[in-house]
Design a protein around this motif. Structure first.
Motif, PDB file in Angstrom:
ATOM      1  N   THR A   1       0.872  -1.012  -0.212  1.00  0.00           N
ATOM      2  CA  THR A   1       0.114   0.031  -0.084  1.00  0.00           C
ATOM      3  C   THR A   1       0.894   1.126   0.091  1.00  0.00           C
ATOM      4  O   THR A   1       1.886   1.148   0.016  1.00  0.00           O
ATOM      5  CB  THR A   1      -0.863   0.198   1.223  1.00  0.00           C
ATOM      6  OG1 THR A   1      -0.060  -0.055   2.364  1.00  0.00           O
ATOM      7  CG2 THR A   1      -1.734  -1.172   1.407  1.00  0.00           C
ATOM      8  N   SER A   2       0.364   2.472   0.026  1.00  0.00           N
ATOM      9  CA  SER A   2       1.099   3.626   0.071  1.00  0.00           C
ATOM     10  C   SER A   2       1.701   3.878   1.254  1.00  0.00           C
ATOM     11  O   SER A   2       2.645   4.610   1.314  1.00  0.00           O
ATOM     12  CB  SER A   2       0.073   4.654  -0.146  1.00  0.00           C
ATOM     13  OG  SER A   2      -0.789   4.897   0.816  1.00  0.00           O
ATOM     14  N   SER A   3       1.436   2.993   2.368  1.00  0.00           N
ATOM     15  CA  SER A   3       2.349   3.156   3.829  1.00  0.00           C
ATOM     16  C   SER A   3       3.077   1.892   3.927  1.00  0.00           C
ATOM     17  O   SER A   3       3.831   1.669   5.017  1.00  0.00           O
ATOM     18  CB  SER A   3       1.257   3.280   4.662  1.00  0.00           C
ATOM     19  OG  SER A   3       0.447   2.069   4.911  1.00  0.00           O
TER      20      SER A   3
ATOM     21  N   ASP B   1      -6.589   1.593   6.645  1.00  0.00           N
ATOM     22  CA  ASP B   1      -5.850   0.918   5.748  1.00  0.00           C
ATOM     23  C   ASP B   1      -6.958  -0.204   5.243  1.00  0.00           C
ATOM     24  O   ASP B   1      -7.603  -1.157   5.764  1.00  0.00           O
ATOM     25  CB  ASP B   1      -4.935  -0.201   6.099  1.00  0.00           C
ATOM     26  CG  ASP B   1      -3.811  -0.243   5.150  1.00  0.00           C
ATOM     27  OD1 ASP B   1      -2.893  -1.010   5.425  1.00  0.00           O
ATOM     28  OD2 ASP B   1      -4.307  -0.030   4.000  1.00  0.00           O
TER      29      ASP B   1
ATOM     30  N   THR C   1      -2.123  13.301  -3.260  1.00  0.00           N
ATOM     31  CA  THR C   1      -1.771  11.979  -3.184  1.00  0.00           C
ATOM     32  C   THR C   1      -2.907  11.076  -3.275  1.00  0.00           C
ATOM     33  O   THR C   1      -3.905  11.459  -2.802  1.00  0.00           O
ATOM     34  CB  THR C   1      -0.630  11.546  -2.261  1.00  0.00           C
ATOM     35  OG1 THR C   1      -1.270  11.674  -0.921  1.00  0.00           O
ATOM     36  CG2 THR C   1       0.567  12.445  -2.434  1.00  0.00           C
ATOM     37  N   ARG C   2      -2.823   9.768  -3.659  1.00  0.00           N
ATOM     38  CA  ARG C   2      -3.520   8.878  -3.591  1.00  0.00           C
ATOM     39  C   ARG C   2      -3.473   7.523  -3.306  1.00  0.00           C
ATOM     40  O   ARG C   2      -2.352   7.202  -3.746  1.00  0.00           O
ATOM     41  CB  ARG C   2      -4.589   8.776  -4.782  1.00  0.00           C
ATOM     42  CG  ARG C   2      -5.699   7.960  -4.815  1.00  0.00           C
ATOM     43  CD  ARG C   2      -6.544   7.865  -6.182  1.00  0.00           C
ATOM     44  NE  ARG C   2      -6.809   6.788  -6.578  1.00  0.00           N
ATOM     45  CZ  ARG C   2      -7.297   6.253  -7.839  1.00  0.00           C
ATOM     46  NH1 ARG C   2      -7.117   7.267  -8.552  1.00  0.00           N
ATOM     47  NH2 ARG C   2      -7.413   5.212  -8.149  1.00  0.00           N
ATOM     48  N   ARG C   3      -3.892   6.753  -2.256  1.00  0.00           N
ATOM     49  CA  ARG C   3      -3.168   5.555  -1.761  1.00  0.00           C
ATOM     50  C   ARG C   3      -3.934   4.330  -2.771  1.00  0.00           C
ATOM     51  O   ARG C   3      -5.160   4.405  -3.134  1.00  0.00           O
ATOM     52  CB  ARG C   3      -3.712   5.395  -0.321  1.00  0.00           C
ATOM     53  CG  ARG C   3      -3.099   6.126   0.580  1.00  0.00           C
ATOM     54  CD  ARG C   3      -3.905   6.176   1.998  1.00  0.00           C
ATOM     55  NE  ARG C   3      -3.794   4.621   2.673  1.00  0.00           N
ATOM     56  CZ  ARG C   3      -2.806   4.231   3.388  1.00  0.00           C
ATOM     57  NH1 ARG C   3      -1.765   5.257   3.726  1.00  0.00           N
ATOM     58  NH2 ARG C   3      -2.981   3.139   3.816  1.00  0.00           N
ATOM     59  N   ASN C   4      -3.092   3.606  -3.382  1.00  0.00           N
ATOM     60  CA  ASN C   4      -3.536   2.414  -4.119  1.00  0.00           C
ATOM     61  C   ASN C   4      -2.933   1.171  -3.637  1.00  0.00           C
ATOM     62  O   ASN C   4      -1.635   1.180  -2.883  1.00  0.00           O
ATOM     63  CB  ASN C   4      -3.154   2.493  -5.449  1.00  0.00           C
ATOM     64  CG  ASN C   4      -3.814   3.683  -6.133  1.00  0.00           C
ATOM     65  OD1 ASN C   4      -5.083   3.705  -6.349  1.00  0.00           O
ATOM     66  ND2 ASN C   4      -3.102   4.673  -6.509  1.00  0.00           N
ATOM     67  N   SER C   5      -3.574   0.236  -3.636  1.00  0.00           N
ATOM     68  CA  SER C   5      -3.094  -1.256  -3.391  1.00  0.00           C
ATOM     69  C   SER C   5      -3.200  -2.254  -4.128  1.00  0.00           C
ATOM     70  O   SER C   5      -4.134  -2.251  -5.003  1.00  0.00           O
ATOM     71  CB  SER C   5      -3.773  -1.696  -1.935  1.00  0.00           C
ATOM     72  OG  SER C   5      -5.183  -1.697  -1.912  1.00  0.00           O
TER      73      SER C   5
ATOM     74  N   PRO D   1       4.328   6.918   0.533  1.00  0.00           N
ATOM     75  CA  PRO D   1       3.061   7.175   0.134  1.00  0.00           C
ATOM     76  C   PRO D   1       3.380   6.933  -1.724  1.00  0.00           C
ATOM     77  O   PRO D   1       4.235   7.122  -2.252  1.00  0.00           O
ATOM     78  CB  PRO D   1       2.963   8.726   0.156  1.00  0.00           C
ATOM     79  CG  PRO D   1       4.351   9.342   0.457  1.00  0.00           C
ATOM     80  CD  PRO D   1       5.255   8.053   0.888  1.00  0.00           C
TER      81      PRO D   1
END
Length: 902
Positions: free
Chosen positions: A41-43, A102, A574-578, A886
């Motif tokens: 993920t972004s993290s 998350d 920013t955008r979180r993608n998994s 990120p």
């Protein structure tokens, strides 16, 4: 609970090779199946492990997945163990918590399921030295904030259109590429998403809008002619072309066209410059320098488009060939080496011409040669060289011809054997002289001129492959040399009293006019090819095609203000993608599996997986095969027919071509790794490189070692390394040493697919001449240490210690894995910080995978022969990732899912 299933089987190093096996199916073998799940993920990366309901089976009789999981993690427990509890039939998912919430993006766009923490074992020794893994943030803490004019494109998207150079006007940034030129208007640099013609181009999805020319030969050089509002470009086909500056297209779907063009050289145009008198100077191969007078060009530019042929002919007839002017009786005053750089000193009306090991200084008005000198500043006059020196410059072929063709009378009378002896001795003497000269050439190689620039104070600076910077006065006298960085100098740029230096390591340095270092930062992960100043920025072009703009006020107090403001608004841009990654390891023991077995292993778990990585060991063994494999590696060849068989059949199991696409693979003897990407994620995955490190028989044979693949996904680097380490219970230190050797020496320098190889080949000339040995940074960084995620998988061969065969077998029958884990060599070595430093492994909740007798499933299948090898978890998957990284904003057509490791 839905199962993600992988098969891990291991064989000891000294087991007998399987004989007389039919290709399909593999004779039934007793194996244990287990799976893990990585969620990128972004993290960072979250790990998940599924415990299959049925674990004892033969390869061709793998049971179907069941919708139950007897060992689910109870998040309410403080104990880091799995405890039995009931599970619902629906698929559930878990993840490690991070900052904020998350989520897992499932098959349905509107279906979000929150993950729960997963227990892991973490090794000691991380966070220092080569195991001090990088951190990622929206703004790099070690460099000034920058304008991402063109974010790093994936290499696979750039085949045939790599950018080679850049130049700036007052309002535009121009770039030369393999198929023409393009330009960005500075007023559009804060837009993104597509070209100004409205089309989204592969690799330029996040770039600022731009215009492109029609297709031409690859652009080799580019300059701005502000006085005439023109941009001049030199091309590989030998043509020079002009382009109108500041143009805007009325038709958004059309390409802009060239203006005046003519055939300037037979070979590539390597450098061009305009003099203070308006003449255009061009340099090509073999030391050819030509002048194109402004009078002829002005007349040609005034002609209409219909008179294009006449205009080109007019310019071509006006050519002044400088090399022919300084050639007397066949002796030329200048070197025949290719022209490297041309620089105009308009104040003194002089033109500097740089070749690899010499310089020439010309009068821009009279076109006369003023001075010839070498990189040491020593004067040269090749036309007046003594005949003895000229003879030494003759080709080696001529020297050898004399030895063979002009024998002495004594040789003629000495018979055939004497003549043969003398001929061999003569050839040996010629080779010896060449070798002597070659040693001197290698010594001079580090002093070659790679770049040249004129500073505002009239001083000229040159750069060398070893990082050496040399200052020259306006008359060509060498003033001083400096050494601020060990990497090769690639380019220069000046603005006011500042000199910018771009290096092959990706570093940019800022110097004052005296050469004192003001600042430095890592601008790109690839060599800095060109730099140009415009609109208050110093733009840098990297070898991978990315372009960044650095404020001319940087470094300065404004940087801290910008960094704090941008960081505070990170969530806005920013955008979180998994996405999910399925990783499987299998020691196949020189056997082959049926298609049903592969589908049961991989196909049943791949429905919601974005990336699949498969590592195999002992695909093929035997002394002859290992020797042949080692020989092939020395000439850059790899792979085998059996390895290809595995790739083809894994592809069939994954529905290759429809659901998945193979992005890369690498084989080293019996080790094979392959990586597959789902079609809807394909456009976000690229820069696939492969590497291999042998560890067997003097670190030269691939019976033990590692093969790896490196990919870039949504601007994050992931590495997967398939290992087979030293065998035998007592060889713990050898296994530790094998891991250390692989970690330190794994280098992903070879693209793993033909398209990428072609792409690299077309772009390689841009850093031609870089001394590979000296092009490293002062503190070389390891490829694995620089990655955002690293996954090690394979047959690590670590055993259980301090326990007997019967004790281990009893504990397995009771499923007392917590007791067995205390006897695990790998866990003990990781706790001591001796191996896999700082890396993690999900807690093991499945029976040992080593070692089983053939055709004996279940507990009774453990080796009960004469050796009675103690059961052990030889087959492992260990990982580390950057949990604070990120992912930059990116537009996706469908949900991207995060990672599974089996």
């Amino acid at each position: 609970m839905g199962q993600d299933r992988n098969v891990d089987i291991s064989e000891d190093e000294d087991k007998e090779a399987l004989k007389g096996l039919s290709p399909v199916p593999l004779p039934p073998r007793n194996i244990h199946s287990h799976s893990q799940q990585l969620r990128a993920t972004s993290s960072g990366t979250t790990i998940k492990r599924h415990h299959p309901g049925t674990r004892k089976h033969s390869l061709d009789d793998i049971p179907k997945p069941v919708l139950s999981d007897p060992f689910c993690y109870d998040s309410s427990s403080d104990d880091d163990e799995f405890c039995p509890r009931s599970c619902s039939p629906s698929t559930t998912t878990r993840s490690r918590g991070g900052s904020g919430e998350d989520f897992f993006v499932g098959a349905e766009d509107d279906q979000l399921m929150q993950f729960q923490p997963l227990p892991e074992f973490i090794g000691n020794g991380g966070g220092t030295g080569i195991f001090n893994f990088p951190t990622r943030s929206a703004l790099h803490a070690g460099r000034p904030p920058c304008l991402e004019l063109r974010p790093h494109p994936l290499r696979e998207t750039q085949v045939g259109k790599f950018l080679r150079n850049i130049a700036c006007t007052d309002t535009q940034l121009w770039a030369g590429q393999e198929c023409g030129v393009r330009f960005w208007s500075f007023e559009d640099v804060y837009e993104a998403g597509c070209g100004l013609d409205g089309r989204v181009r592969r690799g330029d999805e996040a770039a600022a809008p731009f215009f492109e020319s029609g297709n031409t030969s690859p652009t080799m050089c580019l300059i701005i002619d502000s006085a005439n509002r023109l941009v001049w470009s030199g091309h590989k086909d030998g043509k020079i072309r002009s382009w109108k500056m500041d143009q805007r297209l009325d038709d958004a779907n059309s390409h802009f066209k060239e203006g005046l063009s003519w055939q300037a050289h037979k070979g590539p145009v390597l450098s061009i410059v305009t003099s203070s008198f308006g003449d255009l100077w061009s340099g090509g191969e073999n030391g050819i320098i030509r002048i194109w007078p402004w009078d002829a060009m002005e007349k040609s530019l005034s002609l209409s488009q219909e008179e294009k042929h006449m205009a080109a002919l007019l310019v071509e007839r006006s050519c002044i060939d400088l090399r022919s002017q300084v050639t007397v009786n066949g002796a030329c005053s200048i070197s025949s080496s290719d022209i490297k750089c041309l620089v105009a000193d308009n104040v003194r009306a002089r033109i500097w011409c740089a070749q690899p090991l010499s310089f020439t200084l010309w009068d821009a008005r009279t076109k006369e040669l003023l001075k010839v000198f070498n990189t040491e500043g020593q004067m040269e006059n090749r036309a007046d060289l003594p005949s003895s020196v000229q003879q030494q410059d003759q080709p080696v072929e001529d020297e050898m011809k004399v030895k063979f063709v002009a024998p002495s009378k004594k040789e003629k009378s000495g018979g055939f054997l004497q003549r043969s002896r003398n001929a061999i001795m003569g050839a040996a003497d010629a080779v010896r002289r060449v070798a002597t000269r070659g040693a001197g050439a290698f010594a001079d190689d580090a002093k070659r001129t790679e770049a040249l620039v004129l500073a505002i104070d009239g001083m000229t600076w040159s750069g060398c492959p070893n990082g050496l910077l040399v200052q020259w006065d306006g008359s060509g006298n060498r003033l001083q040399e400096l050494h601020h960085h060990s990497s090769a100098v690639q380019c220069f740029c000046t603005f006011g009293t500042r000199i910018y230096v771009g290096y092959a390591s990706g570093v940019i340095q800022v110097l004052d006019l005296e050469g004192k270092l003001i600042s430095a930062w890592v601008a790109h992960s690839n060599p800095v090819l060109k730099m140009a100043v415009g609109n208050g920025y110093v733009f840098s072009l990297a070898n991978h095609g990315g372009i960044r703009g650095w404020s001319i006020a940087s470094p300065g107090p404004i940087d801290r203000l910008i960094r704090s403001q941008v960081a505070s608004k990170e969530l806005e841009y920013t955008r979180r993608n998994s996405f999910r990654i399925l990783v499987g390891t299998w020691n196949v023991g020189q056997g082959r599996a049926s298609q049903d077995a592969l589908k049961a292993w991989l196909g049943s778990t791949a429905s919601d997986v974005g990336i699949i990585v498969v590592g195999l060991q002992e695909v093929e063994m035997g002394a002859g095969f290992l020797a042949m494999s080692a020989a092939k590696e020395t000439v850059g060849l790899e792979g085998s027919a059996i390895g290809q068989w595995w790739l083809d059949n894994i592809g069939k199991a994954l529905d290759e071509g429809t659901a998945f696409e193979r992005m890369g693979s690498r084989q080293l003897a019996g080790l094979l790794i392959s990586l597959w990407v789902r079609k809807n994620l394909r456009k976000h995955v690229g820069d696939v490189d492969a590497g291999a490190v042998p560890c067997g028989f003097g670190r030269a044979i691939g019976n033990k070692g590692g093969v790896g693949l490196r990919i870039r996904v949504l601007d994050r680097i992931m590495c997967f390394v398939n290992c087979h380490l030293a065998a035998h219970l007592e060889a713990v230190n050898r296994r530790n040493a094998d891991f250390d050797h692989i970690f330190r020496n794994m280098s992903f320098g070879r693209p793993s697919n033909p398209a990428a190889v072609a792409a690299v080949a077309t772009a390689s000339h841009t850093i031609k001449g870089t001394n590979a040995a000296s092009a490293t940074t002062e503190e070389p960084k390891l490829d694995l240490a620089e990655a955002d995620m690293v996954v090690f998988l394979g047959d690590f061969n670590y055993r259980l210690f301090g326990i007997s065969y019967d004790e281990a077998r009893d504990l397995v029958s009771q499923r007392s894995f917590d007791w067995l884990r205390e006897k695990d060599q790998l866990r003990a070595e990781m706790q001591a910080g001796k191996v896999f430093q700082g890396m993690r492994e999900a807690l093991i909740v499945f029976p040992p995978t080593y070692k089983f007798a053939r055709n004996q499933p279940g507990l009774g299948g453990y080796d009960s022969g004469e050796k009675k090898r103690i059961p052990a978890w030889c087959d492992r998957i260990i990982y580390r990732d950057n949990r604070s990284a990120p992912v930059p904003e990116c537009s996706l057509d469908c949900p991207v899912v995060s990672s599974v490791v089996q």
